[in-house]
Scaffold this active site. Structure first.
Site, PDB file in Angstrom:
ATOM      1  N   SER A 151     -81.584   3.082  13.402  1.00 43.21           N
ATOM      2  CA  SER A 151     -81.884   3.948  14.539  1.00 43.21           C
ATOM      3  C   SER A 151     -80.710   4.875  14.834  1.00 43.21           C
ATOM      4  CB  SER A 151     -82.268   3.101  15.748  1.00 43.21           C
ATOM      5  OG  SER A 151     -82.809   3.903  16.767  1.00 43.21           O
ATOM      6  N   ASP A 304     -83.271  11.174  16.922  1.00 42.37           N
ATOM      7  CA  ASP A 304     -82.282  10.329  16.242  1.00 42.37           C
ATOM      8  C   ASP A 304     -82.673  10.170  14.763  1.00 42.37           C
ATOM      9  OD1 ASP A 304     -84.439   8.612  16.495  1.00 42.37           O
ATOM     10  OD2 ASP A 304     -83.248   6.897  17.141  1.00 42.37           O
ATOM     11  N   ASP A 306     -84.085   8.042  12.748  1.00 45.00           N
ATOM     12  CA  ASP A 306     -85.422   7.606  12.307  1.00 45.00           C
ATOM     13  C   ASP A 306     -86.523   8.207  13.173  1.00 45.00           C
ATOM     14  OD1 ASP A 306     -84.637   5.910  14.454  1.00 45.00           O
ATOM     15  OD2 ASP A 306     -86.099   4.408  13.858  1.00 45.00           O
ATOM     16  N   ASP A 308     -87.499   8.056  16.266  1.00 49.17           N
ATOM     17  CA  ASP A 308     -88.306   7.334  17.255  1.00 49.17           C
ATOM     18  C   ASP A 308     -87.813   7.621  18.673  1.00 49.17           C
ATOM     19  OD1 ASP A 308     -85.987   5.783  17.165  1.00 49.17           O
ATOM     20  OD2 ASP A 308     -87.035   3.870  16.935  1.00 49.17           O
TER      21      ASP A 308
END
Length: 579
Positions: A151, A304, A306, A308
């Site tokens: 993340s 960010d 990834d 999400d």
């Protein structure tokens, strides 16, 4: 090496055997030869565990590090569990990865192990966002999935998010049961590493179109987008996966004036332009804000690695761009979805929203005002996904979110979705611009209507085993001596989620908390302020959340009351953080 405990030493010795490849053994031996006890302890004092975000750790050799063997072991354990849970079935999993160093290699490694276990793998050919992976689990009717990402953690980290057949991250009992299966693997020889090509289907970029088309159906005001198709949007993927889908999504929705922050457009696991690739941080948003200023943009967004989480900067009356926090973004989205659906006559009696226990109660106030039910969960979007799965077919999920910049509109996935959120934030901006309002105006309007909620998060980083012990001690100290006042304001209730118990501080009366156990303490004052203390499940941090509120009668008082609430937060936090 005399200071290492017996269990740690045993793990080190095991990693020096020929079960492990020569390169790994050489790296461990070098640490031993150089007498690097702190590094050895941090690398081997425990096995990596699933937290609120799955497996996450620093890359390197050792049982407490992200590497071929810890990932192989986790995947073999998950494969064993899937084979037990779905006997006599053709088991399918989806696998994706982000832009971090080693993520693609780790993704292929995970596919190798699953395929070697006779499990069919839908492996993304190229990096793709976490929400696209969640969508793929559901679309391909998989029994599970894995996303390789840490993340928004610093570049040294990588991680492994494990998903169940609903497209949500593992929750009880599956999370603990998978850990049991992983821990049952005593030898590297129990891990099947040999890839079986016929068990792997590659997923190409055409899959993006399916995901985008389904999302576009959720649009509430497509006519507003049509009226504001030249809305000036600045977007940064912060060297992550967002670049693969966010621009395509915005274009598909009808936005024609999207500027990408070029210096951060290229996926790069070293995140060269930022300290942390986290849109919560000023530093990470600085280049996007600067571009927004240059272009006099309507809205600035950044995701960010990834994709999400999404951070947002909005234009203030002075023309400068101000970062808004996750509670504010989530409140705006909640208000946009509920007020729009109410105006269109689309709200139904079984509609609901979800927030986490450390997220602003402004979400709840907005839901109450629209006669929409709200649910609260523990921290971690997997718990919001769990509510969605439990209520599927009975109640209708509209929107949910958490203060840490994660939101989801509609129920296409079971995880926070910054791609979906970017589209809705842009649509919301277009809708209100058609009414002559900026997002800043709408935010002030929310405070006038529901109360001025102000939040602050303080994170203390405590690395390694010593840090983990210190965090544990801080929580123990808080429990041993519960504060009677915070900033001179009386504490009327303490909620201890570890003990599933709420205590009325005036009467001593105790009541049960109907949520799973979690190491969280909450203090509620007579004014309705909430302070929460919680060790992070994914980072070496302890987090303190503070939310205060006051009535805002006139927009002209905004600055004055904002400063007063800031001062209140400071004095309250000073009473609880002893660092």
């Amino acid at each position: 090496m005399g200071n290492l405990d017996k269990d740690t030493q045993a793990r080190i010795n095991q990693w020096l055997t020929n079960e492990y490849d020569q390169d790994t053994v050489a790296q461990v031996q070098k640490l031993v030869d150089n007498n690097e006890e702190t590094e050895l302890l941090d690398s081997f004092y425990k096995e990596l565990e699933f937290g609120t975000g799955g497996l996450r750790g620093i890359m390197g050799v050792g049982s407490n590090r992200m590497n071929k063997y810890t990932i192989g072991k986790a995947t073999q354990g998950l494969a064993n569990y899937l084979l037990k849970q779905f006997p006599n079935q053709d088991i399918k999993v989806a696998v994706s990865y982000d832009s971090r160093n080693n993520s693609q290699a780790f993704g292929n490694l995970v596919a190798d192990v699953f395929s070697a276990n006779g499990i069919h793998v839908y492996l993304f050919e190229e990096l793709r966002p976490t929400p696209v992976l969640s969508f793929a689990v559901r679309h391909f009717e998989c029994q599970g999935g894995v996303m390789l990402t840490a993340s928004h953690n610093p570049k040294e980290y990588n991680g492994y998010k494990a998903y169940w057949n609903d497209g949500g991250q593992l929750v009880a009992p599956h999370d603990k049961n998978v850990i049991t299966e992983v821990n049952a693997i005593q030898s590297v020889n129990d891990i099947k590493f040999d890839r079986v090509e016929k068990n792997i289907t590659l997923v190409g970029s055409e899959f993006d179109d399916i995901y985008i088309a389904e999302n576009k159906k959720l649009s509430i005001h497509p006519e507003a987008v049509q009226g504001q198709k030249d809305l000036k949007i600045v977007y940064s993927p912060i060297h992550g996966t967002g670049i693969t889908v966010v621009p395509k999504m915005l274009k598909a929705w009808g936005f024609e004036n999207v500027t990408i922050v070029e210096e951060q457009a290229e996926p790069n696991g070293n995140f060269p332009t930022v300290i942390y690739p986290n849109p919560e941080e000023d530093d990470a948003m600085a280049k996007a804000k600067q571009k927004g200023q240059e272009l006099d943009a309507d809205v600035v967004m950044a995701t960010d690695p990834d994709a999400d989480r999404v951070g947002v900067a909005i234009k203030t009356p002075s023309g400068s761009f101000q970062l808004i926090n996750g509670n504010q973004i989530g409140s705006l989205l909640t208000y946009y979805v509920l007020s729009s659906k109410k105006a269109l006559g689309q709200l139904k009696p079984n509609d609901y929203i979800v927030k986490t226990i450390v997220t602003s109660n402004l979400f709840a106030a907005i839901a109450d005002a629209h006669n929409v039910k709200y649910y609260e969960t523990l921290t971690g979007f997997k718990y919001i996904g769990e509510v969605m799965t439990k209520l599927l077919g009975k109640e209708n999920y509209l929107v949910g979110g958490e203060e840490s910049y994660g939101y989801l509109v509609g129920d296409l996935v079971r995880d926070k979705d910054a791609v979906n959120s970017c589209a809705f934030i842009a649509e919301m901006c277009a809708y209100f611009k058609n009414q002559g309002k900026s997002l800043y105006d709408v935010l002030v309007q929310l405070y006038l209507e529901y109360g001025f909620y102000k939040e602050k998060l303080i994170s203390l980083t405590k690395k390694g085993k010593a840090g983990a012990d210190e965090i544990k001690q801080m929580m123990a100290d808080l429990r041993a001596e519960l504060p009677k006042t915070l900033g001179g304001i009386e504490v009327v209730e303490v909620r201890d989620y570890e003990n599933s118990e709420a205590t009325n501080m005036k009467t001593g009366e105790k009541s049960k908390i109907e949520l799973p156990k979690s190491d969280v303490l909450q203090f509620i004052t007579v004014d309705g302020d909430v302070i929460s203390a919680r060790p992070s499940g994914t980072e070496p941090k302890i987090k303190f959340y503070c939310s205060v509120k006051e009535k805002l009668a006139f927009s002209s008082e905004y600055g004055q009351i904002s400063n007063r609430l800031d001062d209140k937060v400071e004095v309250m936090m000073a009473d609880i953080i002893k660092d």
